[in-house]
Design a protein around this motif. Structure first.
Motif, PDB file in Angstrom:
ATOM      1  N   PRO A   1       0.803  -1.218   0.000  1.00 51.11           N
ATOM      2  CA  PRO A   1       0.000   0.000   0.000  1.00 51.11           C
ATOM      3  C   PRO A   1       0.827   1.254   0.000  1.00 51.11           C
ATOM      4  CG  PRO A   1      -0.026  -0.969   2.162  1.00 51.11           C
ATOM      5  CD  PRO A   1       0.688  -1.936   1.264  1.00 51.11           C
ATOM      6  N   ASN A   2       2.028   1.197   0.540  1.00 53.43           N
ATOM      7  CA  ASN A   2       2.922   2.335   0.392  1.00 53.43           C
ATOM      8  C   ASN A   2       4.344   1.829   0.334  1.00 53.43           C
ATOM      9  OD1 ASN A   2       3.873   1.891   2.999  1.00 53.43           O
ATOM     10  ND2 ASN A   2       2.459   3.382   3.881  1.00 53.43           N
TER      11      ASN A   2
ATOM     12  N   THR B   1       0.570   1.359  -4.640  1.00 50.98           N
ATOM     13  CA  THR B   1      -0.191   0.318  -5.293  1.00 50.98           C
ATOM     14  C   THR B   1      -0.713   0.862  -6.591  1.00 50.98           C
ATOM     15  OG1 THR B   1      -2.074   0.997  -3.975  1.00 50.98           O
ATOM     16  CG2 THR B   1      -0.905  -0.938  -3.231  1.00 50.98           C
ATOM     17  N   GLY B   2      -0.798  -0.006  -7.567  1.00 54.26           N
ATOM     18  CA  GLY B   2      -1.192   0.448  -8.894  1.00 54.26           C
ATOM     19  C   GLY B   2      -2.631   0.878  -8.939  1.00 54.26           C
ATOM     20  N   GLY B   3      -3.053   1.242 -10.138  1.00 54.93           N
ATOM     21  CA  GLY B   3      -4.442   1.641 -10.311  1.00 54.93           C
ATOM     22  C   GLY B   3      -4.614   3.122 -10.121  1.00 54.93           C
TER      23      GLY B   3
ATOM     24  N   ASN C   1      -8.140  -0.711  -0.920  1.00 59.30           N
ATOM     25  CA  ASN C   1      -8.261  -1.792  -1.891  1.00 59.30           C
ATOM     26  C   ASN C   1      -7.197  -2.863  -1.662  1.00 59.30           C
ATOM     27  OD1 ASN C   1     -10.462  -0.612  -3.159  1.00 59.30           O
ATOM     28  ND2 ASN C   1      -9.212   0.484  -4.664  1.00 59.30           N
ATOM     29  N   THR C   2      -6.002  -2.444  -1.284  1.00 60.13           N
ATOM     30  CA  THR C   2      -4.923  -3.392  -1.018  1.00 60.13           C
ATOM     31  C   THR C   2      -5.248  -4.245   0.204  1.00 60.13           C
ATOM     32  OG1 THR C   2      -3.261  -1.953  -1.997  1.00 60.13           O
ATOM     33  CG2 THR C   2      -2.468  -3.623  -0.474  1.00 60.13           C
ATOM     34  N   PHE C   3      -5.819  -3.625   1.237  1.00 63.07           N
ATOM     35  CA  PHE C   3      -6.174  -4.390   2.434  1.00 63.07           C
ATOM     36  C   PHE C   3      -7.266  -5.403   2.122  1.00 63.07           C
ATOM     37  CE2 PHE C   3      -8.585  -5.004   6.397  1.00 63.07           C
ATOM     38  CZ  PHE C   3      -7.569  -5.527   7.188  1.00 63.07           C
ATOM     39  N   LEU C   4      -8.252  -4.996   1.329  1.00 63.20           N
ATOM     40  CA  LEU C   4      -9.310  -5.933   0.950  1.00 63.20           C
ATOM     41  C   LEU C   4      -8.736  -7.099   0.149  1.00 63.20           C
ATOM     42  CD1 LEU C   4     -12.226  -3.513  -0.061  1.00 63.20           C
ATOM     43  CD2 LEU C   4     -11.872  -4.714   2.117  1.00 63.20           C
TER      44      LEU C   4
END
Length: 207
Positions: free
Chosen positions: A11-12, A20-22, A45-48
């Motif tokens: 995430p960082n 993270t991409g996107g 989104n990364t955590f999900l």
């Protein structure tokens, strides 16, 4: 570098903004998101994705503070901050003169900021404040231990920001007062204690 199944990304990047991409297709008609909001969305989104790739898979409703701590430890593999081990010759040295084999980890400041964003994102996405896993006591204790441990290992103390006292009266800095005095006195270099008197015309006595 070990990654979770499905390729959940960091995430960082440890020391800076989320990586993270996107985010390229975040609604062409909508107003562009601020840097903070973009980071928060990517981190969420990364955590999900992390929960989805978890073995066994976890739902957000079943996520606890322990799972959040597990996620933070997982992020260490993407860290860029050298954290010296107890037996290292540079333990407690803020500026090591040579490289060592100690691991790279996520800096405490990055983790602390990340938790703040995820805590806000959880509630923005329908979560109840009282059940927010990112605000769990265990997470706060973990972050405090990381802060204290890294401070000792790196020789860099983390000082809490002190709140500025709120006052009803406005005080004038000495250098500003002195400058005003000089302006009133025509650059004569009067002391700051003369500022008040110099700005008030002297009383005249009529005979």
């Amino acid at each position: 570098m070990e990654r979770t199944p499905g390729g959940a990304s960091e995430p960082n990047s440890g020391e800076g903004p989320s990586a993270t991409g996107g985010g390229g297709a975040e609604g062409s008609s909508a107003a562009p998101l601020s840097r903070y909001e973009s980071q928060k969305r990517r981190d969420w989104n990364t955590f999900l994705q992390y929960l989805k790739n978890h073995k066994p898979p976890l739902s957000l409703a079943r996520c606890s503070g322990a799972h959040v701590i597990e996620f933070l430890k997982y992020l260490d593999q993407f860290g860029k901050t050298k954290v010296h081990l107890t037996g290292c010759a540079y333990f407690g040295h803020p500026n090591p003169p040579a490289p060592c084999a100690c691991p790279l980890k996520q800096a405490w400041g990055s983790l602390d900021a990340l938790i703040g964003r995820l805590r806000a994102a959880y509630e923005e996405n329908g979560g109840r404040p009282e059940s927010n896993p990112f605000g769990a006591r265990a997470v706060r204790i973990f972050l405090r231990e990381v802060r204290e441990g890294q401070a000792k290992a790196r020789g860099i103390p983390y000082e809490k920001k002190r709140k500025r006292p709120t006052t009803t009266t406005t005080t004038m800095p000495a250098n500003v007062s002195s400058a005003m005095t000089q302006a009133v006195d025509g650059g004569g270099g009067g002391s700051s204690s003369e500022a008040g008197a110099a700005s008030v015309p002297p009383a005249t006595t009529s005979v």
